[in-house]
Design a protein around this motif. Structure first.
Motif, PDB file in Angstrom:
ATOM      1  N   LYS A 163       6.994 -19.048   9.738  1.00 47.48           N
ATOM      2  CA  LYS A 163       7.823 -19.921   8.906  1.00 47.48           C
ATOM      3  C   LYS A 163       8.746 -19.132   7.991  1.00 47.48           C
ATOM      4  O   LYS A 163       9.800 -19.638   7.577  1.00 47.48           O
ATOM      5  CB  LYS A 163       6.936 -20.852   8.075  1.00 47.48           C
ATOM      6  CG  LYS A 163       6.431 -22.061   8.839  1.00 47.48           C
ATOM      7  CD  LYS A 163       5.661 -23.003   7.926  1.00 47.48           C
ATOM      8  CE  LYS A 163       5.214 -24.248   8.668  1.00 47.48           C
ATOM      9  NZ  LYS A 163       4.468 -25.183   7.791  1.00 47.48           N
ATOM     10  N   SER A 164       8.382 -17.910   7.665  1.00 48.95           N
ATOM     11  CA  SER A 164       9.230 -17.090   6.800  1.00 48.95           C
ATOM     12  C   SER A 164      10.454 -16.559   7.532  1.00 48.95           C
ATOM     13  O   SER A 164      11.317 -15.923   6.915  1.00 48.95           O
ATOM     14  CB  SER A 164       8.423 -15.898   6.252  1.00 48.95           C
ATOM     15  OG  SER A 164       7.926 -15.093   7.305  1.00 48.95           O
TER      16      SER A 164
ATOM     17  N   ALA B 155      10.449 -11.221   9.685  1.00 53.06           N
ATOM     18  CA  ALA B 155       9.091 -11.743   9.503  1.00 53.06           C
ATOM     19  C   ALA B 155       8.115 -10.859  10.267  1.00 53.06           C
ATOM     20  O   ALA B 155       7.418 -11.320  11.165  1.00 53.06           O
ATOM     21  CB  ALA B 155       9.005 -13.187   9.983  1.00 53.06           C
TER      22      ALA B 155
ATOM     23  N   TRP C  80      12.087 -20.574  13.020  1.00 54.17           N
ATOM     24  CA  TRP C  80      10.644 -20.438  13.211  1.00 54.17           C
ATOM     25  C   TRP C  80      10.114 -21.418  14.251  1.00 54.17           C
ATOM     26  O   TRP C  80       9.229 -21.073  15.036  1.00 54.17           O
ATOM     27  CB  TRP C  80       9.909 -20.644  11.878  1.00 54.17           C
ATOM     28  CG  TRP C  80       9.853 -22.069  11.406  1.00 54.17           C
ATOM     29  CD1 TRP C  80      10.738 -22.706  10.595  1.00 54.17           C
ATOM     30  CD2 TRP C  80       8.847 -23.023  11.729  1.00 54.17           C
ATOM     31  NE1 TRP C  80      10.362 -24.006  10.383  1.00 54.17           N
ATOM     32  CE2 TRP C  80       9.192 -24.228  11.068  1.00 54.17           C
ATOM     33  CE3 TRP C  80       7.683 -23.002  12.488  1.00 54.17           C
ATOM     34  CZ2 TRP C  80       8.427 -25.388  11.160  1.00 54.17           C
ATOM     35  CZ3 TRP C  80       6.926 -24.154  12.587  1.00 54.17           C
ATOM     36  CH2 TRP C  80       7.286 -25.319  11.927  1.00 54.17           C
TER      37      TRP C  80
ATOM     38  N   ASN D 290       2.234 -20.299  10.330  1.00 52.54           N
ATOM     39  CA  ASN D 290       2.448 -20.082   8.901  1.00 52.54           C
ATOM     40  C   ASN D 290       3.174 -18.775   8.628  1.00 52.54           C
ATOM     41  O   ASN D 290       3.997 -18.689   7.700  1.00 52.54           O
ATOM     42  CB  ASN D 290       1.104 -20.092   8.169  1.00 52.54           C
ATOM     43  CG  ASN D 290       0.445 -21.453   8.196  1.00 52.54           C
ATOM     44  OD1 ASN D 290       1.120 -22.475   8.268  1.00 52.54           O
ATOM     45  ND2 ASN D 290      -0.878 -21.473   8.165  1.00 52.54           N
ATOM     46  N   HIS D 291       2.893 -17.765   9.437  1.00 52.09           N
ATOM     47  CA  HIS D 291       3.567 -16.483   9.239  1.00 52.09           C
ATOM     48  C   HIS D 291       5.023 -16.542   9.685  1.00 52.09           C
ATOM     49  O   HIS D 291       5.907 -15.990   9.021  1.00 52.09           O
ATOM     50  CB  HIS D 291       2.831 -15.392  10.011  1.00 52.09           C
ATOM     51  CG  HIS D 291       3.493 -14.055   9.926  1.00 52.09           C
ATOM     52  ND1 HIS D 291       3.430 -13.265   8.804  1.00 52.09           N
ATOM     53  CD2 HIS D 291       4.263 -13.375  10.821  1.00 52.09           C
ATOM     54  CE1 HIS D 291       4.118 -12.152   9.000  1.00 52.09           C
ATOM     55  NE2 HIS D 291       4.625 -12.190  10.218  1.00 52.09           N
TER      56      HIS D 291
END
Length: 280
Positions: A247-248, A190, A253, A244-245
């Motif tokens: 989470k990938s 990520a 996360w 939000n970033h």
């Protein structure tokens, strides 16, 4: 045989570029084959070299390109890292941009800072925020301790270590933590921009500037409240903008975001114990 001043060559086939041609007796006609030596480079293919002469396809044509906005040629590769031009885009902001980003950092629940700065992250704001924090921490800390000593009629001596300690803390934090987070996010597939992380963490410290100003109030409980609120706002700002970033990154996360949040709270605790605290 010789006839006058001319030499007669018998009618025969002679190999080479000067063929024997039958002409009237007493004369020699010399005929050369056509050559393209007058044309350079040759227009046709010759031997193993095909096409017109030119540089290799992978040749570095950096110096043949006109540089934009500068008369000096651009440098490529690792040399560019040590040039001022490489960092110029990260300082291409004006006062209104910096003030707008500081205002966004003081409202941490929006979580839109990374989206607004994705196309133009800057290092100008983070640098001056850290520099301002160093100056404020040293000046206010010195002023508060001076008043405390004078009120109790004790001898006071200026502590230069407060400046060096503050510089190491703020500059070190906004440098080491983003680099470590950059490596961690890259490991969990990520990846995030390193400059964008520098920008995010730099602006996250802006809330500590007014907090240090409020530390002049001689109430220990009030100082704890100020340090706690500032730390919570700073930690929330960083965590929500990265959530939000991150989470990938998969199931991990939440642990990464929690670690980011707790580390920012730890910074606030260190500031309270060493900068918000007055010892006599």
């Amino acid at each position: 045989m010789m006839s006058g001043n001319y030499t007669s060559i018998d009618n025969q086939n002679v190999a080479g570029s000067v063929p024997a041609v039958a002409d009237p007796p007493g004369h020699v006609a010399v005929k050369f084959t056509e050559s393209n030596l007058q044309t350079f480079p040759p227009s046709g293919s010759q031997g193993k070299i095909s096409g017109a002469a030119g540089p290799p396809r992978d040749a570095d044509d950096t110096f043949s390109k006109a540089s934009s906005g500068s008369d000096a040629p651009e440098q490529g590769g690792w040399f560019r890292t040590f040039s001022i031009a490489a960092y110029r885009p990260y300082f291409d902001v004006d006062t209104s941009d910096v003030l707008e980003r500081i205002k966004d950092s003081l409202f941490p629940f929006r979580g839109s800072f990374t989206e607004k700065t994705a196309s133009n992250p800057d290092l100008y704001g983070p640098f001056w925020i850290c520099t301002t924090l160093i100056f404020v921490a040293a000046s206010i800390g010195t002023f508060v301790t001076y008043l405390a000593h004078k009120l109790q009629k004790k001898e006071w001596n200026y502590d230069i270590n407060l400046v060096t300690w503050s510089a190491g803390l703020f500059y070190g934090y906004v440098t080491i933590v983003p680099v470590a987070l950059y490596i961690i996010l890259k490991y969990f597939s990520a990846p995030s921009g390193l400059v964008q992380l520098f920008c995010l963490y730099g602006y996250s410290l802006s809330v500590f500037i007014p907090a240090l100003g409020l530390s002049v109030v001689p109430q220990e409980i009030f100082r704890w409240v100020v340090a706690g609120v500032a730390g919570f706002m700073s930690a929330t700002f960083v965590a929500l903008n990265l959530r939000n970033h991150i989470k990938s990154a998969g199931e991990s996360w939440f642990l990464i975001v929690a670690g980011i949040f707790l580390l920012q709270l730890a910074l606030a605790l260190v500031l309270k114990l060493y900068l918000f605290n007055v010892t006599v």
